[in-house]
Each structure stands twice: as C-alpha cells, then as structure tokens.
Scaffold this active site. Sequence first.
Site, PDB file in Angstrom:
ATOM      1  N   TYR A 157      -1.978  53.305  23.461  1.00 48.83           N
ATOM      2  CA  TYR A 157      -3.230  53.104  22.740  1.00 48.83           C
ATOM      3  C   TYR A 157      -3.028  51.905  21.825  1.00 48.83           C
ATOM      4  CZ  TYR A 157      -7.524  54.603  20.317  1.00 48.83           C
ATOM      5  OH  TYR A 157      -8.789  54.691  19.792  1.00 48.83           O
TER       6      TYR A 157
ATOM      7  N   GLU B 126     -12.038  61.207  25.660  1.00 52.69           N
ATOM      8  CA  GLU B 126     -11.213  61.437  24.478  1.00 52.69           C
ATOM      9  C   GLU B 126     -11.980  62.314  23.497  1.00 52.69           C
ATOM     10  OE1 GLU B 126      -8.484  59.222  21.152  1.00 52.69           O
ATOM     11  OE2 GLU B 126      -9.706  57.950  22.444  1.00 52.69           O
TER      12      GLU B 126
ATOM     13  N   ASP C  52      -9.454  57.149  10.270  1.00 54.20           N
ATOM     14  CA  ASP C  52     -10.832  56.966  10.711  1.00 54.20           C
ATOM     15  C   ASP C  52     -11.720  56.327   9.658  1.00 54.20           C
ATOM     16  OD1 ASP C  52     -11.032  57.975  13.425  1.00 54.20           O
ATOM     17  OD2 ASP C  52     -10.317  59.845  12.553  1.00 54.20           O
TER      18      ASP C  52
END
Lengths: 372, 262
Positions: free
Chosen positions: B174, B48, B59
Amino acid sequence: MPALQELERDYKKFRADRAAQQRFARMLSNYVGRPTALYFAENLSRQYKAKIYLKREDLAHTGAHKINNALGQALLARYRGKKRIIAETGAGQHGVAAATAAARLGLECVVYMGEVDIQRQQPNVYRMRLLGAKVVPVASGSKTLKDAINEALRDWITNVESSHYLLGSALGPHPYPAIVRDFQSVIGREAYKQIKNETGKLPDYLVACVGGGSNAIGLFAEFLAEKKVQMVGVEAGGRGLATGKHAARFAGGKAGILHGTKSYVLENSDGQIKPTYSVSAGLDYPGVGPEHSFLRAAKRVRYVSATDKEALAACVALSQSEGIIPALESAHAVAYALKLAKRNPGKTILVNLSGRGDKDLEILMDKINLRS
Amino acid sequence: MTRITDTFARLKKEKKPAFMPFMVAGDPNFAMSLRILLQLAKTADILEIGFPYSDPLADGPAIQAAGQRALKNGMTTGKAFQLVKKVRQAHPRLPIVLMVYANLVYARGIKQFYAAAANAGTDGVLVPDLPLEEAAPYIAAARQRGIDPVFLAAQTTPSARLRQIFQQARGFLYAVSVLGVTGERKRVSPQTIRLIRRLKKTAALPVAVGFGISSPAQARAVVRAGADGYIVGSLLVSIVGRNPQAKDLPQKIHKLARTFKD
C-alpha cells in the site's frame, strides 16, 4: 517510524553535546527560575502531625513544571534544524509553555486544542496567542486532549520534514516518554538534594498527580533506586470510580494501544477509547505514560485516585493554611498526601506541587461558594 | 495463492489496474452500509473495508466522520465481521481487505481477531498504526489463518526499511501517495510518481496507491507511473457524509465509483 528513529538519533546527539546541555542548564536557571523551592508546609504539617514538603513547580516560569520539557524540546527542535513546533494541549499549560519556549527561541508554534477545552480555558488560549502561537481548535472526537493529540500527530506526519512535535507529557511513541522524563527529571534531582539538606535524610513518601505522568516521573526518577522511599501516583477519580466518570486508568482500564504506546487505557471491550472526566483538564486523558504502567507492574509505585471533591477540598485547605493556591491537577496530589499524613503520623511526605491554580479560578468560582 | 494475488495476476494479464474502493463498516448504519458494500462489490476489483475507530490517527476528516457516524449508530467489531461475512457470501471470489487500527486487534486478542477475520472471509488486513518493529505477532496470526498482512510504504520510508517491509508483506504494498492523512488532494505530486517507480523497481508484490486519490485522472496518473492498483476512499465516503439519510446512497456511490473503472 523513520521520523521517530531520526528523533531518537538526534536526541542522543543533543544529550551528549556539552554546549547544548550547558545552554539548557543556563536557561533553566535564568529563564525558568530554577531551582524551584522545596517548601516545608508548616501549618499543614502541624495540623496533620506529619512533615509535609512541597516541591514548588508552581513557581517555575509560566506557572507549572511543563516549561522544563517545553524548553528542553524547543532547544532540541532548534538543534535539529526544525523551524516549526507542533504541540497539543488540554488545560493549556503545556500549550502556554510551548508557546513561551517558541517565542524565546524564535520558532513558529502551532498548538492543537479541543473545542471543549478552548471553552473552559479561555485565558490560556489568549495567553498562547499573545505569545505569538497559532491555536487550532479541534472539533473531532470528544474535542478534548486525546483528540488534540490525534490532530497534532496528523499535522506532524504531514509536515514531518519542517516540524518537531513537542509532545507535552511522558506518553506517545518511543522516544517521547524517555525524552520528557529526562527533561522533567530536574525536579527529582533538585528535590533529592533539597530534602537531604533540609532534613538530613530522604522522605518516607513521594506523592504526585498522574495525568500523562510527566511531573510524577520527573520527581520519581531520581529516587527509584532508593528502596525505602515509597512513591504514590494520584489519578483523577472524577465523580467517583463507581460512576464511571473519571480518568483513573489503573483502576478502570486495561492494557491497550493509544497514541503509539502500549499502556493502561480506558476503553470499551472492543478497544474503542472511552471519554474521560475530571474537574482538572490536565488529568482528563484516557491513557497513561508507559513507564508508569511498568513501575506499577514492578510494584515500585502505588497508584491511587482522588475525586473532584477531595481535590477541591485540598485546594481550599492549601490556599487557606499556607497561602498557596495549587492547580487542580496538583490538588489531587495534595488531597492524597493529606490522607497519607493522617494515617502515618510523623512521616515525611514530599508532594510535587506541579502547577499554580490561577488558571483554574473560573472553575473554582463555579464549584466552591465562598461567602465569609 | 490468495484471492488478492489471483486478482492482481488476472488483471495483469488483462493489462488492467485494480480499482479498490474503500468504505467504513457500518457507515451510516449497518443496513445501509451492507447495501453500499454489496453494490460497490459489483465494480470493485478488491474491496477495502475500514473498521470504525474512536481515534483514527491516519485518517483525515472525511473518514474520521464516517467512523463516528458508524460508532454512534452502534457499530462494533463483531458487527463489522458480520458485514464482511455477508459481502463474502454474496461475492465468493471478491478479495476483501480490512483496514483496522491496532487497538481493535489487540483488544480482541491478536489471534482471536485474525481467526474471526478469516472466519468472516477476509483476505488481507492492514493495520495502519502498527510499526514493523511490533508486527511479529500480528503477522504470525495472519499467516496462520491464510490472511495477507498488508503494509504501508511512504516516500519517507528509507530503503533499508522498505526491504524489511518487502520481506513481511503479502498480497500487495500500500503506497501512501502523500505525506499525511487520508483525504482528497488536487493532483498527484512528483514525489508520488517517484515513490511508485522506486517501489516497482524493488518490490515483488503489486503496488496499490492510496491516500488522496480523488479523480479518475489521478488514478490514471498513478497507473501510468507503474501502479498496479489504486484505492479510492475519502471521495466515496464523503457522499455518505453529505447526506447520511439519503435512500439512494448505494446508487450514488456506485455511480461515482464507476467513473474510476476506465
């Protein structure tokens, strides 16, 4: 997304709940001090040969229009059963308003603020802490408002069940731009009645500064259907558009996606968000509320910019001719209004004086040398 | 069949989970990033690669800092595609998934972005800040280029919404193991285990777990709960953060990555 859908659902209920709305109206009147005055700036009007009116949001509790939305959303947070609010702040005005509303309503309050802004707005940092809020410095990215929003959103997605994100401007993902507009639209509703009472007609022009765009949309909303009223949004021209050091999204930006909304954004060709610059921290943001992009595309509102220099000169002019020290954000609107007055003698111009200038004294002392 | 689907099918037969390391393209610079990715590619089942972005909302501090390092050292979307292409040339069978924020895709032009991604040899693209409601043009552009659109699912995602995601997603799902942003966490929470079981019950796609996997024990825990793979990002990325100048970054990162492969 589910958190936003939940917020939208709760907000619809809140809006339809008569008791909740009455409580908000009562607090606007006896806590915020509304309606704020509509003031005829007689000296400036005489000097510029136009009729200049100021909507005195600087007289609202905490010194700016920000409290309208902060209080509305804090009530909404309580209504939703949330015990904690998260806010971001640039200049500190929204942070102070959020901390104030949180103190009044017994909510825990965390405010994210970029390290650069903390340095340049020390009194507001202390004010927030005095009101019982926790101020968290943000060291990521450019360490200003956009990074504070990033951090506030990160907090929200981590604590989504306990917390309400009290976004301070008419931006971010839906339903925020609509919620903030609704809570701020009290400005335009009052101004509409006041100017009609005072002059017997509607104004020729409305002028407001545009950072995220909450004070502008709050003023404009009520007048949008009145085709004869021309509206102008004033962005931060910084050191001049040609220098690249500004925050004029409509002049220098293009369509992009920032903080969950598609609107005009200052970015490079890859889509990396550019650092912005303005003497006024409240206009120093690379994106703009999506409704402003819409109103521009629909040619309903015209967007222009005023430079640091013009805003500082307008700040001095208003202080010395009317005895009103405006916030540097609002001084941008005043600067353009004076230009407009010169070109359009006899016309009625209504300016949203969104905040007072006490918070900017340090910057003013640094920028303007007053000896006499 | 894409490389992603093939890989999950093969690993299922071998009864092994997919190890999916994540690095930020261009961190700390182009040349070193390439060496790190080529080294990691030897251990990774699926690689990834995150494109650095100025405002990475999803993030935590480790990956934010990685993006800033990369941008400061001149990384661009174009150069990130070059990196992907070089890894692809060296590893023709390795599935490569990109994590890219929406504005980078939008700025290049949605169709143009997926065309460039396909040309570089990309197998899947995850846009973490793209809600399903706005995803149609991205999904169409991905499919047109044979790229799997990858989507996030979290414990807060209601079942009706999950069903919509299942309809659009390809390659794998995911699963976001924690509420919040990427970054190391101490342990796998019971909510994560419940999420994996819930997804496995209804999803036809393989489920890979990310956000917060920072030890082999945690990886084993999510696999026991039924996950088909796990993504390790912040832990590996912070090795660069501790000393971006170190010459032996590829070896260090590879050594740590190997502890996740049984």
